[in-house]
Design an enzyme around this catalytic site. Structure first.
Site, PDB file in Angstrom:
ATOM      1  N   HIS A 143      61.111 -20.653   6.265  1.00  0.00           N
ATOM      2  CA  HIS A 143      61.562 -19.259   6.392  1.00  0.00           C
ATOM      3  C   HIS A 143      63.072 -19.146   6.527  1.00  0.00           C
ATOM      4  CE1 HIS A 143      57.650 -17.448   6.491  1.00  0.00           C
ATOM      5  NE2 HIS A 143      57.260 -18.239   7.484  1.00  0.00           N
ATOM      6  N   HIS A 195      51.319 -17.847   3.903  1.00  0.00           N
ATOM      7  CA  HIS A 195      52.237 -16.725   3.707  1.00  0.00           C
ATOM      8  C   HIS A 195      53.487 -17.214   2.983  1.00  0.00           C
ATOM      9  CE1 HIS A 195      53.279 -18.511   7.628  1.00  0.00           C
ATOM     10  NE2 HIS A 195      54.515 -18.338   7.193  1.00  0.00           N
ATOM     11  N   ASP A 211      51.365 -22.664   1.917  1.00  0.00           N
ATOM     12  CA  ASP A 211      51.175 -22.017   3.206  1.00  0.00           C
ATOM     13  C   ASP A 211      50.413 -20.716   2.971  1.00  0.00           C
ATOM     14  OD1 ASP A 211      51.355 -21.298   5.872  1.00  0.00           O
ATOM     15  OD2 ASP A 211      53.478 -21.714   6.029  1.00  0.00           O
TER      16      ASP A 211
END
Length: 82
Positions: free
Chosen positions: A34, A73, A71
């Protein structure tokens, strides 16, 4: 922990690129996917895969890198960095 995690991924990628290892899997925390170029996000301080890919391209002569972010997301950091 973030520096150790990132450094481990870079070291592993380096060993694969140089032929010391034929393949590898880095199971590290925090994952880093992220984190964007100038902003930590989602508990990620460094984007491990982006740093390893950048090192492979800049220092090891790799022209192209495939990143598979598996993943549940979206790993926005990889998308925004590259």
């Amino acid at each position: 922990a973030a520096l150790l995690s990132c450094g481990s991924v870079v070291e592993l990628a380096t060993r694969v690129v140089t032929g010391e290892l034929s393949n590898a899997l880095a199971v590290v925390r925090p994952p880093g996917h992220h984190c964007e170029a100038r902003q930590a996000m989602g508990f990620c301080l460094l984007n491990n895969v982006a740093v390893a890919a950048a090192v492979a391209r800049a220092r090891l002569g790799v022209q192209r890198v495939l990143v598979v972010d598996w993943d549940v997301h979206h790993g926005n950091g990889i998308q925004h960095i590259f």
